[in-house]
Design an enzyme around this catalytic site. Sequence first.
Site, short mmCIF file in Angstrom:
data_model
loop_
_atom_site.label_atom_id
_atom_site.label_comp_id
_atom_site.label_asym_id
_atom_site.label_seq_id
_atom_site.Cartn_x
_atom_site.Cartn_y
_atom_site.Cartn_z
N ARG A 1 11.16 -14.74 -19.72
CA ARG A 1 10.41 -14.12 -18.87
C ARG A 1 11.19 -13.73 -17.58
O ARG A 1 12.02 -14.32 -16.94
CB ARG A 1 9.21 -15.15 -18.12
CG ARG A 1 8.06 -14.45 -17.49
CD ARG A 1 7.10 -15.49 -17.23
NE ARG A 1 7.45 -16.70 -16.71
CZ ARG A 1 7.53 -16.80 -15.38
NH1 ARG A 1 7.12 -15.78 -14.61
NH2 ARG A 1 7.75 -17.98 -14.85
N THR B 1 -5.29 1.08 -10.88
CA THR B 1 -5.69 1.30 -9.53
C THR B 1 -7.20 1.90 -9.29
O THR B 1 -7.60 2.71 -9.99
CB THR B 1 -4.80 1.93 -8.89
OG1 THR B 1 -3.48 1.29 -8.96
CG2 THR B 1 -4.97 1.93 -7.12
N ARG C 1 8.77 -2.92 -14.36
CA ARG C 1 9.54 -2.72 -13.14
C ARG C 1 11.00 -2.56 -13.26
O ARG C 1 11.52 -1.76 -12.45
CB ARG C 1 9.28 -4.07 -12.25
CG ARG C 1 7.70 -4.06 -11.85
CD ARG C 1 7.23 -5.04 -11.09
NE ARG C 1 5.85 -4.97 -10.26
CZ ARG C 1 5.11 -6.06 -10.18
NH1 ARG C 1 5.48 -7.15 -10.39
NH2 ARG C 1 3.88 -5.56 -9.79
N CYS D 1 -4.39 2.93 -16.24
CA CYS D 1 -5.52 3.23 -15.26
C CYS D 1 -5.86 1.46 -14.94
O CYS D 1 -6.60 1.06 -15.24
CB CYS D 1 -6.85 3.79 -15.88
SG CYS D 1 -6.32 5.31 -16.67
N SER E 1 -3.30 -3.25 -4.41
CA SER E 1 -2.66 -4.62 -4.47
C SER E 1 -3.52 -5.52 -5.16
O SER E 1 -3.09 -6.45 -5.89
CB SER E 1 -1.99 -4.89 -3.28
OG SER E 1 -0.94 -3.88 -2.74
N GLU F 1 3.59 0.64 -8.76
CA GLU F 1 4.00 -0.76 -9.76
C GLU F 1 4.20 -1.71 -8.82
O GLU F 1 4.97 -2.70 -8.87
CB GLU F 1 5.10 -0.29 -10.64
CG GLU F 1 4.60 0.76 -11.70
CD GLU F 1 5.45 0.73 -12.87
OE1 GLU F 1 5.93 -0.45 -13.13
OE2 GLU F 1 5.66 1.68 -13.23
N GLN G 1 20.55 11.83 7.44
CA GLN G 1 21.55 11.78 8.54
C GLN G 1 22.89 12.33 8.46
O GLN G 1 23.21 12.93 9.47
CB GLN G 1 21.46 10.11 8.94
CG GLN G 1 21.98 9.83 10.14
CD GLN G 1 20.91 10.58 11.37
OE1 GLN G 1 19.88 10.41 11.14
NE2 GLN G 1 21.47 10.73 12.52
N GLY H 1 23.02 15.78 9.12
CA GLY H 1 22.45 16.40 10.20
C GLY H 1 21.19 17.16 10.16
O GLY H 1 20.13 16.82 9.20
C1 LIG Z 1 2.19 8.74 -7.00
C2 LIG Z 1 1.29 7.64 -7.37
C3 LIG Z 1 1.34 7.29 -8.75
C4 LIG Z 1 0.54 6.29 -8.94
N1 LIG Z 1 0.50 6.03 -10.31
C5 LIG Z 1 -0.23 4.94 -10.81
C6 LIG Z 1 -0.86 4.86 -12.28
O1 LIG Z 1 -0.43 5.38 -12.91
N2 LIG Z 1 -1.78 3.86 -12.55
C7 LIG Z 1 -2.26 3.07 -11.71
O2 LIG Z 1 -2.97 2.16 -11.93
N3 LIG Z 1 -1.94 3.07 -10.44
C8 LIG Z 1 -0.99 4.15 -9.81
N4 LIG Z 1 -0.62 4.25 -8.67
C9 LIG Z 1 -1.35 3.44 -7.62
C10 LIG Z 1 -0.25 2.27 -6.93
O3 LIG Z 1 0.37 1.52 -7.78
C11 LIG Z 1 -0.87 1.71 -5.79
O4 LIG Z 1 -1.09 2.93 -4.62
C12 LIG Z 1 -0.12 0.41 -5.06
O5 LIG Z 1 -0.30 -0.45 -6.15
C13 LIG Z 1 -0.56 0.07 -3.90
O6 LIG Z 1 -2.03 -0.12 -3.79
P1 LIG Z 1 -2.95 0.82 -2.71
O7 LIG Z 1 -2.42 2.09 -2.74
O8 LIG Z 1 -4.31 0.51 -2.68
O9 LIG Z 1 -2.40 0.02 -1.35
P2 LIG Z 1 -3.01 -1.42 -0.64
O10 LIG Z 1 -2.99 -2.47 -1.70
O11 LIG Z 1 -4.37 -0.82 0.17
O12 LIG Z 1 -1.98 -1.72 0.36
C14 LIG Z 1 -1.83 -1.19 1.76
C15 LIG Z 1 -0.68 -1.96 2.43
O13 LIG Z 1 -0.89 -3.31 2.58
C16 LIG Z 1 0.21 -4.11 1.85
N5 LIG Z 1 -0.38 -5.20 1.26
C17 LIG Z 1 -1.59 -5.29 0.66
N6 LIG Z 1 -1.86 -6.42 0.31
C18 LIG Z 1 -0.81 -7.38 0.65
C19 LIG Z 1 -0.72 -8.68 0.80
N7 LIG Z 1 -1.28 -9.47 0.16
N8 LIG Z 1 0.39 -9.16 1.53
C20 LIG Z 1 1.12 -7.97 2.41
N9 LIG Z 1 0.97 -6.77 2.39
C21 LIG Z 1 -0.12 -6.47 1.59
C22 LIG Z 1 0.68 -3.02 0.94
O14 LIG Z 1 2.04 -3.49 0.68
C23 LIG Z 1 0.53 -1.72 1.72
O15 LIG Z 1 1.66 -1.72 2.53
C24 LIG Z 1 -0.02 5.40 -8.24
C25 LIG Z 1 -0.04 5.49 -6.72
C26 LIG Z 1 0.70 6.83 -6.46
C27 LIG Z 1 1.04 7.18 -4.85
#
Ligand SMILES: Cc1cc2nc3c(=O)[nH]c(=O)nc-3n(C[C@H](O)[C@H](O)[C@H](O)COP(=O)(O)OP(=O)(O)OC[C@H]3O[C@@H](n4cnc5c(N)ncnc54)[C@H](O)[C@@H]3O)c2cc1C
Length: 390
Positions: free
Chosen positions: A310, A126, A242, A124, A132, A362, A335, A338
Site C-alpha cells: 500500500r 466531485t 497520485r 466522476c 474534498s 486528485e 521571476q 523578469g
Molecule cells: C481542472 C480540474 C479538473 C478536475 N478533474 C476532475 C475529475 O476528472 N473528476 C473529479 O471527480 N474531480 C475533478 N476535479 C475536482 C477536484 O478534484 C476538486 O476541485 C478538488 O478535490 C477540491 O475540491 P473543491 O474544488 O470542491 O475544493 P474544497 O474541497 O471546497 O476546498 C477548498 C479549499 O479548502 C481546503 N480544505 C477543504 N477541506 C479541508 C480540510 N479538511 N482541511 C484543510 N483544508 C481543507 C482545500 O484544500 C482548498 O484549499 C477537477 C478539478 C479541476 C479544477
Amino acid sequence: MVDFSLTDEQQDLRELAHDFASKEIRPVAAQLDRDAAWPQAIIDKAHEVGLMNTHIPARYGGPGLNCFEGCLIEEELSWGCSGVQTTLGANGLASAPVMLGGSEEVKREFGEQLMASPRLASFCLTEPDAGSDVAAMRTRAVRRGDGYLLNGSKCFITNGSYADWFVVYAKTDPEAGQRGISAFLVRRDGSVVVDKKEDKMGQRASNTATITFNDTEVDARYLLGEENKGFRLAMMVLDRTRPGVAAMATGIARAAFEHATEYSKQRVQFGVPIATHQAIGFMIADMATKVHLSRLATWNSAVVLDQGARNTLESAHAKRFAADSAMEVATDAVQIYGGYGFIKDYPVEKLMRDAKIMQLYEGTSQIQRLVIARETLAPRGSETPAAPTA
Ligand SMILES: Cc1cc2nc3c(=O)[nH]c(=O)nc-3n(C[C@H](O)[C@H](O)[C@H](O)COP(=O)(O)OP(=O)(O)OC[C@H]3O[C@@H](n4cnc5c(N)ncnc54)[C@H](O)[C@@H]3O)c2cc1C
C-alpha cells in the site's frame, strides 16, 4: 538493492514519450492554450502509438505497464503540455476503479473498447458541494429492477464533454456517510447531459465539464465492487493515480527549470549573463533540487505500489511535494525571466498557470497533508487491502 537505472524497455518508453512530446505536443501547446482547443489530433496519434491506456492489462489488449513505467511517460508528456497529458491520462483515472472493482466480463468489455479506438472515459467523484469532502455527495443511485437509476450532477469532470463512459460515485445509502457510496460504470446515453464547459486559468487544452445524470439506467453488472464500498474503492484508485499526478508536476517543473536555465545564460544585465548573479544561480540550484526530489518521491511512490504494498503515504508525499514544487519552480521561472516572464510570448507564464492545478485536483495539497498526518500519527501498515471485486 536500491537501483534507479532504467531497463532498455523503460528507456525506450521514455524516449518514445519524449519524442512525442517534442514533435506532436510542444509545437501546438501555446495555440491549444490560447484557444482552449480540444486536442483530438494528438489523442488519435497518442492512441495509435500506445501512449494512452497504458495500465490496461495485456489480457484485454493493453500494454499492461506498471505504475512506475506510467510515471516515466506522464513526466515526459506533461513536459510537453500538462493540459494535453491531463486529457490523455484521464482514461487511466477512470480505468483504475473498473480494473479494481469490475467483473471479468465488464473489465474485458471496457478494456477492449478503450484499446480498439481512441474513446474516452471520465472519473466522476466531485460535486458542487462535495469536493474534498467526498461523503457530502448528493448524487443518488436507487435500486430499480435489475439495475439502478442514477440522478445527480458532477462538476469539474475531465473529458466530460467527450467521454463515452463515466465512472460515477453515488449514494446508495444516503444516511451512511462515506459508507453509503457505491461506484458504477455508466455509458453515455441521452439521459447524460453536459451542463457546462469550464473556462480555466490553466491546462486549457483539457476539457472540464459539469455532467448531469437524469434518471440514467445502469445495469447491475456495472456496479464496481460491492454496494456501499465505493468510498474505499475511490481511495484505492487515488493511491494508484497520485504518483502519475506527481510525475506530471515533475514534468511541468522540469520544463520551467529548463527554460529558466537557458534564459539565465543568455540574458545579460550589468554586463554579465544573469546566471552569474548569485541570487539567480541559487534560484536555479533550488529549482534543480526540487525537480530532482519530486522525481525521486514520485518513483518511490510508484515502486512501492508495483511491489504490491500500500502506497497511501508515499503517494501523498509525492503528490504534495511535487505539486507544491511545480508551483514554486514555475513561479521562480517567471521571476528569472523578469518582465518577459509575464508576457504570453514567452513559455513560462503558461507553466505557472498550469502548475496551479497540480495543488488542487486528485486531492489538494491540504488534503495530502491530512493523509500524511493521519498515516504518520496512526500508521496502518503497508499491506495492500484486497480489491473490492464485484
Ligand atoms: C481542472 C480540474 C479538473 C478536475 N478533474 C476532475 C475529475 O476528472 N473528476 C473529479 O471527480 N474531480 C475533478 N476535479 C475536482 C477536484 O478534484 C476538486 O476541485 C478538488 O478535490 C477540491 O475540491 P473543491 O474544488 O470542491 O475544493 P474544497 O474541497 O471546497 O476546498 C477548498 C479549499 O479548502 C481546503 N480544505 C477543504 N477541506 C479541508 C480540510 N479538511 N482541511 C484543510 N483544508 C481543507 C482545500 O484544500 C482548498 O484549499 C477537477 C478539478 C479541476 C479544477
